[in-house]
Scaffold this motif. Sequence first.
Motif, mmCIF file in Angstrom:
data_model
loop_
_atom_site.group_PDB
_atom_site.id
_atom_site.type_symbol
_atom_site.label_atom_id
_atom_site.label_comp_id
_atom_site.label_asym_id
_atom_site.label_seq_id
_atom_site.Cartn_x
_atom_site.Cartn_y
_atom_site.Cartn_z
ATOM 1 N N SER A 1 0.650 -1.335 0.093
ATOM 2 C CA SER A 1 -0.103 -0.128 0.150
ATOM 3 C C SER A 1 0.785 1.159 -0.013
ATOM 4 N N GLY A 2 2.157 1.235 0.469
ATOM 5 C CA GLY A 2 3.179 2.175 0.452
ATOM 6 C C GLY A 2 2.895 2.747 1.882
ATOM 7 N N LYS A 3 2.070 2.217 2.742
ATOM 8 C CA LYS A 3 1.876 3.222 3.883
ATOM 9 C C LYS A 3 2.525 2.358 5.122
ATOM 10 N N THR A 4 2.868 3.013 6.104
ATOM 11 C CA THR A 4 3.416 2.306 7.155
ATOM 12 C C THR A 4 2.790 2.677 8.533
ATOM 13 N N VAL A 5 2.338 1.755 9.274
ATOM 14 C CA VAL A 5 2.024 1.742 10.726
ATOM 15 C C VAL A 5 3.094 1.499 11.862
ATOM 16 N N LEU A 6 2.891 2.072 12.749
ATOM 17 C CA LEU A 6 3.712 1.909 13.790
ATOM 18 C C LEU A 6 2.891 1.513 15.092
ATOM 19 N N ILE A 7 3.265 0.398 15.711
ATOM 20 C CA ILE A 7 2.612 -0.332 16.771
ATOM 21 C C ILE A 7 3.346 -0.394 18.090
ATOM 22 N N THR A 8 2.802 -0.019 19.201
ATOM 23 C CA THR A 8 3.689 -0.339 20.176
ATOM 24 C C THR A 8 2.920 -1.733 20.909
ATOM 25 N N GLY A 9 3.841 -2.127 21.776
ATOM 26 C CA GLY A 9 3.448 -3.460 22.430
ATOM 27 C C GLY A 9 3.014 -4.719 21.323
ATOM 28 N N ALA A 10 4.048 -4.774 20.363
ATOM 29 C CA ALA A 10 3.636 -5.554 19.234
ATOM 30 C C ALA A 10 4.203 -7.074 19.440
ATOM 31 N N SER A 11 4.647 -7.163 20.763
ATOM 32 C CA SER A 11 5.180 -8.416 21.118
ATOM 33 C C SER A 11 4.321 -9.558 21.213
ATOM 34 N N SER A 12 3.201 -9.099 21.728
ATOM 35 C CA SER A 12 2.123 -10.323 21.710
ATOM 36 C C SER A 12 0.738 -9.718 21.717
ATOM 37 N N GLY A 13 -0.298 -10.679 21.927
ATOM 38 C CA GLY A 13 -1.805 -10.150 22.021
ATOM 39 C C GLY A 13 -2.328 -9.264 20.874
ATOM 40 N N ILE A 14 -2.893 -8.208 21.170
ATOM 41 C CA ILE A 14 -3.546 -7.393 20.271
ATOM 42 C C ILE A 14 -2.380 -6.779 19.297
ATOM 43 N N GLY A 15 -1.499 -6.210 19.812
ATOM 44 C CA GLY A 15 -0.474 -5.507 19.038
ATOM 45 C C GLY A 15 0.109 -6.551 17.986
ATOM 46 N N ARG A 16 0.219 -7.867 18.511
ATOM 47 C CA ARG A 16 0.959 -8.628 17.524
ATOM 48 C C ARG A 16 -0.199 -9.140 16.161
ATOM 49 N N ALA A 17 -1.147 -9.321 16.714
ATOM 50 C CA ALA A 17 -2.525 -9.549 15.778
ATOM 51 C C ALA A 17 -2.735 -8.372 14.822
#
Length: 272
Positions: free
Chosen positions: A3-19
Amino acid sequence: MTSGKTVLITGASSGIGRATAELFAERGWTVAATMRRPEESNLAQKSDRIRLFRLDVTDQASVDRAVADVIAQCGGIDVVVNNAGYGLMGPFEAQTDAQIRRQFETNLFGVLNVTRAVLPHMRERRAGRIVNVGSAAGRMALPLYSMYAATKWALEGFSEGLWLELRQFNIKVKIIEPGMIKTDFFERSREVASKPGLTAYDEFVANVAPNLTAWEEAGAEPVVVARSIWRAATGRWWRLRYQPNGILAVWPRGWVPGQLYVRIVRRLFNAW
Ligand SMILES: NC(=O)c1ccc[n+]([C@@H]2O[C@H](COP(=O)([O-])OP(=O)(O)OC[C@H]3O[C@@H](n4cnc5c(N)ncnc54)[C@H](OP(=O)(O)O)[C@@H]3O)[C@@H](O)[C@H]2O)c1
């Protein structure tokens, strides 16, 4: 297709962030999956669109460094998902001042730290989205979760104010209010407070805790929240609030009178 777009996610090691990281990568986004210990994660193996960055939301220097690295390596940040968080549980009287401050440092000030770091970039581009992961507990508190609820209620106020403030820069603010979700939250991300010698709450805790656990076990899968985050990140509307698996909890709380709410909680949680 990218898509050419970037998302930054915090707490991506597990759970909702990882999904959420996996869903955005599947749908063609570049994902800056941030976490405290990237060296322990296998998330980047799921997709070559996922890149790991070290970020502790309670440490402004670590936040600033990660945001600068993501902008440099991914070409910009279109969406930030403020997801990192944990729950302090137990009677308020059993919680120490240090525990309470830590809870606010992560769930509230962590969101402020990341938002502060990305805003100049988004303002300059006159585009961007900030998606805050709140909780149904930010609209309706439960016993033994008073401080967790306090952080999520504060996040509601912050998000609503910012939603109005950033419209002029074409930056959309969203708050996700999940109900119970089956993640590691209730094991690894829960801190249970107890105070030696404080026995006055023992019977109450013994009655309520099993009912809370039964609720937690009936939760939805984290991908349900990831899909809401996707809608918040990509939808055209200026809508502020989304309730994955939470509408039946959050919606009635708005009009149910206090005394009825007390009776519902007493019945559902065998509270006293
Ligand atoms: N599960 C639910 O029923 C539910 C319901 C409503 C809202 N929520 C919210 O959803 C969010 C995610 O929770 P989850 O259910 O997915 O639980 P989870 O699987 O335990 O994930 C929590 C994440 O937050 C991270 N984290 C904690 N402190 C951090 C810090 N200082 N800096 C960076 N990352 C930090 C953890 O990272 P580490 O690996 O480093 O510990 C972990 O990745 C939280 O904000 C929670 O309040 C959850």
